[in-house]
Each structure stands twice: as C-alpha cells, then as structure tokens.
Design an enzyme around this catalytic site. Structure first.
Site, PDB file in Angstrom:
ATOM      1  N   CYS A  55      -8.919  -8.501  -5.987  1.00 15.75           N
ATOM      2  CA  CYS A  55      -9.019  -9.957  -5.961  1.00 15.75           C
ATOM      3  C   CYS A  55      -8.152 -10.574  -4.687  1.00 15.75           C
ATOM      4  O   CYS A  55      -7.376 -10.006  -4.245  1.00 15.75           O
ATOM      5  CB  CYS A  55      -8.605 -10.846  -7.227  1.00 15.75           C
ATOM      6  SG  CYS A  55      -6.927 -10.249  -7.709  1.00 15.75           S
ATOM      7  N   CYS A  89      -4.676 -11.352  -0.263  1.00 14.95           N
ATOM      8  CA  CYS A  89      -4.391 -10.133  -0.757  1.00 14.95           C
ATOM      9  C   CYS A  89      -5.108  -8.787  -0.300  1.00 14.95           C
ATOM     10  O   CYS A  89      -5.018  -7.823  -0.693  1.00 14.95           O
ATOM     11  CB  CYS A  89      -4.122  -9.999  -2.281  1.00 14.95           C
ATOM     12  SG  CYS A  89      -3.006 -11.412  -2.971  1.00 14.95           S
TER      13      CYS A  89
END
EC number: 2.3.1.155
Length: 460
Positions: A444, A124
């Site tokens: 994250c 991500c």
C-alpha cells in the site's frame, strides 16, 4: 547511498473496508535460454510472452535498515559503471539540495556523467516505481542494464521555516532600500520562528496514516491482541531469518564517524504482556494501533540490478528471478488508504493468468499490523469484493505459511523509498531457497495507492 552503489558492484555474483461480516561473452547464450525454458517446462508454465524481452533481476543489496536516530545513513546504489545504461531511484522526503538523488548518487559513485539518472516518488512504493520504470525501459529496447533502488534518511529530514518567515526572507532579499528592509523587519513576530516539521499525513485528508490504520482496524473488527500477535510474529520470524543468515541482501555499511553497521537493528521480539502495556499512538485513549504493532521510522537504502535476460547471460551472470506482470491501483485515500494490496492482488493475478494457489511466496509490505490483517480479511470477503471492488467473488487470503516468513516491515523496518526493492529481493531469495516458482509482491502507499508484481524464479 553512493557507497551502496559501489556495494552493488562488489557483491554481484561471480561471472563463472469493511468486512465486519467476515562482460566476457560466451560463444552463445541462445543455448542457455533454451535450457532455461526446458527447465521451466518441467515445472509450471513460464510466464514468458511471445515477442517480449524477458527481464531479470541479477542481484540486489541493501544497507541494514536502522531505527531513525540510531546510526543515520547516507545511501546510494551502483553496478559495473561502463555497462549501466540508466539509474532510477525512489525517495519520499526529499532534500532540496539533492532533489534528484539518483543523479547525485551516480556522480558520487563515479559513474560517467553521460549515464542518465532520475528520481521518482510514489510514497511507500517509490522503489517499486523505480523498478517497473526500469522494466519499461528494457522492455521497450531503450536500455539493457538499469540500476533501480530507493533511499530514505529519516534521521535528518528537512525542516522548513514557517511560511510567514519564508515570505519575509524572500521579500528582504528583493528589498532595494534600507527603508524597505526596516519596514519588512518591523512586521516580524516571534511566531514566525515556529518551524514546519514534515508530517506523515495525507494532504487530501490531513489524517496521519496511523490514524487511518486505527480506523481501518476498527472497521474490520481487528482487536488489539490480534494486532500485537501479528507484530510479534513478524519480529520473531525476522529474528529467526537473521540468525539463520537468510537476509543475504544486507551488506555492511560504514557510517561516517561511527562503527560499521552489519544488520537491521529494529528486530526486537518482545512479549504480548509487554506489548499490551503500550498506550495507543494515534486515537487516544481507545485506539488499538501502538508503537509495537506499527512499522517504525527507518533509515536505509536498497538497489537491484535489472537486465534483459540475453544481456545478463551474455555477461556471464546467473539471474535470480524474472520480473513479470505488475499493476498499480488507486482508491479512496480516506477510508481505503491502506487497502492497495487487496485491490492490486486480483488484478495482477488475472493479468498473469495465475490464481492464489499458484503463488509460492507472498511478500506484502507491513505498514501496520492492523493494515495487514484488514487486507487479509478484505481479500477473503465475497461481500467486500462485490460491494467495493465490483468483483463477483473474493480473491482469497494468502496462507500464512507462505506469507512474509522472513519478517516484514514491522520488524525489518520501512525506509519509505527503499522497501519495494527489499520485497522483491526477499521474494527472489525465498523462491530460490524454497524451490518455488512464483512470488507475489504487494504494498500500500500514501494517497490510497498500491502496487503488486509477479516475480518468477529463474530456473536452476
């Protein structure tokens, strides 16, 4: 994505766990640099460092972020073709035929075949990695102008044959006689035809990210209601920002064979009553993570134009922001998979010599409501800081009035490889509109990794 590269040029500015306890060149650009420094001196101290190049974001664009399967997009990014020294893109679920999607996009957009391009992947935070790689190339003097971005197309993910079927097909291609081929074919079984679907799961733990988010929410005693309330906040703020025209990095995109898409289509404010009707999506029947308080599978692409400050000014551009200190972190991918912001935030603040009180705009990636709320609790816990992070005290929780106030990934969407650029542009645009000086981006990522960066507003 090739078209997004063209959009980048078109839309450039004109040259004129655990806390259960808690290029027309002006005659000179040096005068402009001095003026910029003078303006900063009147506010907070700038983060410019001696003998280091200042690196700026001139502008950035993105396609509308779309629920996968609604208006599937192909994406790529670009800028003045004769000026760009390098192109870097992030992506997560790669298509084998275009594994170096940055290069294919550059060629498709008409860049010179002599302009190098490469693709990075870091889950991500892939486009975060693309941007910081660009920063490194410019800071070291290797480049002056870099396009960085990311792309994800969840509506058409590669689906593989099973391992047994793949092996048989490869063996058949090597068989030299009819007898060998018939012998191989005789081993075929119907279950060989079962496809292998991509899974958003950790290879090291075989656990989906949603399952991990559910455990994380339970560990931090975050209720289903709290998660739904935060998700509703995200959608409501995104709807407001969209209606007020604040999401200015979004550019129209013509989907081949379909209509032109002009805005994100996942922003759907509901009600707590409606959200409460949804069943748990991962841990059944008692889990608290649902489709309503999770980010959704998304199609989208983003791109930013990153330059050395002196180059930007020489070309007549007015930068939006400086890209300053950044860090990457890693921790336990099982129990701390989604706590990257908690670990990265104090490190990047220390590196920049700042505190939480210095930050005017926070933009954190919202994978799940539970993930965001768990990070906020962990950041505000001395016990967690001391027992898990080896720190003397907590860094503190960002005030919500400064936090993701134009919505976040829960509402805007999360194309895995493209979200980082959206976070940076949201921060830069917010600082300009709100008159702040420092922004903090954090996210994250799968594998228990995380990223944080300080963005500094360019003086008006």
């Amino acid at each position: 994505m090739t078209s997004l590269l063209t959009y980048t040029l078109k839309y450039l500015p004109s040259t004129s766990q655990w806390a259960l306890r808690f290029s027309v060149r002006p005659l000179s650009c040096s005068s402009q640099l001095r003026a910029a420094a003078a303006v900063q001196a009147k506010s907070k101290q700038t983060l410019a460092k001696p003998n280091m190049r200042n690196i700026v974001v001139v502008d950035g664009v993105r396609t509308p972020f779309l629920l996968s399967g609604t208006s599937g997009l192909l994406h790529r990014t670009s800028v003045p073709k004769d000026v760009v020294d390098y192109i870097i893109f992030g992506t997560v679920i790669q298509e084998v035929k275009t594994s170096n999607v940055a290069r294919e996009a550059a060629l498709g957009a008409g860049f010179s075949d002599r302009t190098p391009a490469h693709t990075v992947t870091m889950a991500c935070i892939s486009s975060n990695q693309a941007m910081t790689t660009a920063v490194g190339l410019i800071a070291s003097g290797q480049c002056d102008v870099v396009v960085a971005g990311g792309v994800e197309l969840m509506s058409d993910v590669p689906i593989r044959h099973s391992r047994k079927m793949r092996k048989m097909m490869l063996d058949l291609s090597k068989a030299k006689t009819l007898g060998q081929r018939l012998s191989l074919i005789s081993q075929f079984r119907l279950n060989f035809l079962s496809p292998e679907l991509p899974a958003v799961a950790e290879f090291s733990t075989n656990e989906t990210m949603g399952h991990s988010a559910d455990r994380l929410a339970a560990a931090f005693a975050i209720s289903r209601l709290e998660q739904d309330e935060y998700a509703l906040r995200s959608h409501s703020l995104a709807k407001k920002a969209q209606g007020e025209g604040l999401l200015s990095d979004v550019v129209p995109f013509k989907v081949p064979g379909k209509d032109t898409v002009t805005q994100d289509n996942g922003i759907r404010p509901s009600s707590l009553e409606q959200m409460a009707k949804l069943k748990p999506a991962f841990i059944k029947p008692y889990g608290t993570v649902t489709a309503a308080n999770s980010s959704f599978l998304t199609d989208g692409a983003s791109a930013v134009l990153i330059l050395a400050e002196e180059k930007a000014l020489a070309m007549g551009y007015k930068p939006k922001a400086y890209l300053r200190d950044f860090v990457y972190v890693s921790q336990d991918p099982k129990d701390q998979l989604l706590l990257g912001p908690t670990y990265a935030t104090p490190k990047v603040l220390e590196k920049a010599g700042l505190t939480m009180n210095d930050i005017d705009a926070f933009e954190f990636h919202e994978a799940f409501s539970g993930q965001i709320l768990a990070n906020l609790k962990a950041m505000d816990s001395d016990w967690f800081a001391q027992n898990y992070m080896g720190r003397k005290a907590k860094v503190g929780s960002p005030p919500l009035e400064k936090f993701n106030i134009w919505g976040g990934s829960l509402s805007l969407g999360h194309p895995f490889g493209a979200t980082g650029c959206r976070l940076v542009m949201a921060t830069a645009n917010r600082l300009q509109k709100e008159g702040g000086q420092y922004g903090l981006v954090a996210a994250c990522a799968a594998g228990g990794q995380g990223h944080a960066m300080i963005v500094e507003a360019y003086p008006k």
